[in-house]
Write an enzyme that holds these catalytic residues in place. Structure first.
Site, PDB file in Angstrom:
ATOM      1  N   MET A 151       5.717  -1.255  10.919  1.00 35.54           N
ATOM      2  CA  MET A 151       6.073  -0.633   9.655  1.00 35.54           C
ATOM      3  C   MET A 151       7.515  -0.920   9.249  1.00 35.54           C
ATOM      4  O   MET A 151       7.795  -1.216   8.088  1.00 35.54           O
ATOM      5  CB  MET A 151       5.851   0.881   9.723  1.00 35.54           C
ATOM      6  N   TYR A 179       3.350  -3.886  19.158  1.00 38.05           N
ATOM      7  CA  TYR A 179       2.150  -3.064  19.289  1.00 38.05           C
ATOM      8  C   TYR A 179       0.957  -3.856  19.813  1.00 38.05           C
ATOM      9  O   TYR A 179       0.743  -5.011  19.445  1.00 38.05           O
ATOM     10  CB  TYR A 179       1.774  -2.459  17.932  1.00 38.05           C
ATOM     11  N   ARG A 215     -14.146 -11.011 -16.167  1.00 37.32           N
ATOM     12  CA  ARG A 215     -13.489  -9.739 -15.881  1.00 37.32           C
ATOM     13  C   ARG A 215     -13.343  -8.955 -17.193  1.00 37.32           C
ATOM     14  O   ARG A 215     -14.019  -7.963 -17.403  1.00 37.32           O
ATOM     15  CB  ARG A 215     -12.110  -9.968 -15.238  1.00 37.32           C
ATOM     16  N   LYS A 243       4.459  -8.731 -15.919  1.00 35.09           N
ATOM     17  CA  LYS A 243       3.695  -7.622 -15.344  1.00 35.09           C
ATOM     18  C   LYS A 243       4.123  -7.396 -13.894  1.00 35.09           C
ATOM     19  O   LYS A 243       4.840  -8.198 -13.304  1.00 35.09           O
ATOM     20  CB  LYS A 243       2.196  -7.920 -15.426  1.00 35.09           C
TER      21      LYS A 243
END
Length: 391
Positions: free
Chosen positions: A330, A272, A151, A53
């Site tokens: 980023m 940053y 779940r 998956k």
């Protein structure tokens, strides 16, 4: 000649040359196969399937399933119907189960692609049974019982009633299964409770193969391997036994080129929000990888982490472990390479973000997450190189 130029023309690079990418993601298919064989041998005589998956945990579903099928894997598990369709295109003859169940109206797509839904509710059983009855074909499906995850899945106490249901006459219950909650914690008492609860399910479905084990479950002392095991993370190099040494081979290597070397003077900040301050004169290497590439922003190096003595991200540069400096942004991050001898590293040289002794599990820990999340987040901006097997 720098490291990057040695690799940018590799004939097995995918999508685009390494010189056009922010990083190089190397996927060792031979290691993937070796890991599957180790798990197969440990679980024998149970069959060893493969969970592929999330695009084979981020590594590419088609190359992964083809390599595993060639090695002898016959059964695969995916999460979504779309993943099952992709896996079927790569391995036409394999058995493929879809973990997330049967969404309303999707039964024809399962039939057309030759996929097996994993039914986890009475509504799904009724729908699949009705579809098979109307189609005049007794198609296979798995039935999922929830033994503690809460779940998906039916309750174990419903097993006898479901086994006697008329709906089961219309399709083939090809597998009954459940899923461990905490098998990576071998002393957790919930493991024994789940094994016991699933024992009742097996009694009710005495003629159907049974499956309980994920990667870590294969290593439990109780050896609850049953008829089929379903490893995922361990196949891709993750440690299924977190309390001990990792028995698996690493499958992934992530490298990125240095695009600039610079100096930060004492007291200057990096990145940053000025969250990291140079203590003394520091040499920095900037590389073109960031959270847009799937590298976790939480691996940022900050003064708060430094004061709390918490590990931040790191890279291996010329064989030395070098810490990050400042925030992961980023598209860029900075590495403090002060401890690498001056002149030993230059523009264009590759640094290692995952690989050598910087394992996928450690990368996850340094980012306050798990290796699973790091693997499945690896972005599509990397140049991907498959080695050690056919793609």
């Amino acid at each position: 000649m720098n490291d990057l130029s040695l690799k940018q023309d590799d004939p097995r690079s995918t999508a685009f040359p390494a010189g056009q990418a922010g990083g190089i993601l190397t996927i060792d298919l031979a290691a993937l196969i070796a890991n599957w064989r180790l798990l197969r041998d440990r679980a024998a005589p149970a069959e060893c399937a493969a969970v592929v998956k999330a695009d084979a945990y981020g590594l590419g579903i088609a190359p992964a399933v083809r390599a595993l099928a060639k090695a002898g894997c016959r059964t695969f598990f995916v999460a979504h119907l779309s993943e099952g369709v992709a896996a079927r295109a790569a391995v036409p003859g394999a058995t493929i189960y879809v973990l997330n169940g049967l969404l309303p109206g999707t039964a024809p797509a399962y039939r057309d692609a030759g996929l097996r839904p994993i039914l986890g509710s009475l509504e799904e059983i009724v729908e699949w049974g009705g579809f098979c009855r109307n189609a005049g074909r007794r198609l296979p499906a798995a039935i999922h019982f929830d033994t503690g995850m809460n779940r998906l899945g039916l309750r174990p106490e419903e097993a006898q009633e479901i086994a006697a249901s008329a709906d089961l006459a219309d399709f083939e219950p090809a597998l009954v299964m459940s899923h461990f909650v905490s098998s990576e914690e071998p002393d957790n008492p919930i493991n024994a409770r789940q094994i016991e609860a699933f024992g009742g399910v097996r009694t009710a479905f005495a003629h159907a193969p049974a499956s309980l084990c994920n990667s870590s479950g294969i290593f439990l002392a109780e050896k609850p391997h049953l008829d089929l095991v379903r490893p995922g993370y361990a196949l891709y190099g993750g440690n299924p036994t977190p309390g001990g040494a990792n028995p698996m081979r690493p499958v992934v290597r992530l490298e990125a080129p240095i695009i600039q070397l610079r100096t930060a003077e004492d007291g200057e900040t990096v990145g940053y929000n000025a969250q990291w301050t140079a203590r003394g004169r520091r040499r920095l290497a900037t590389i073109p990888v960031g959270y847009a590439d799937g590298y976790p922003r939480a691996a940022s190096a900050t003064e708060a982490k430094r004061e709390a003595r918490r590990d931040a991200g790191a890279a291996i540069v010329r064989g030395r472990r070098c810490p990050f400096a400042g925030r992961v942004s980023m598209d860029l991050l900075a590495i403090d390479v002060t401890e690498v001898p001056e002149g030993a590293v230059g523009r264009g040289d590759l640094v290692t973000l995952i690989g050598d002794d910087l394992t996928i599990d450690e990368v996850g820990r340094r980012a306050d997450t798990i290796g699973y999340e790091v693997l499945t987040s690896l972005g599509r901006r990397y140049a991907r190189r498959y080695v050690g097997g056919e793609t």
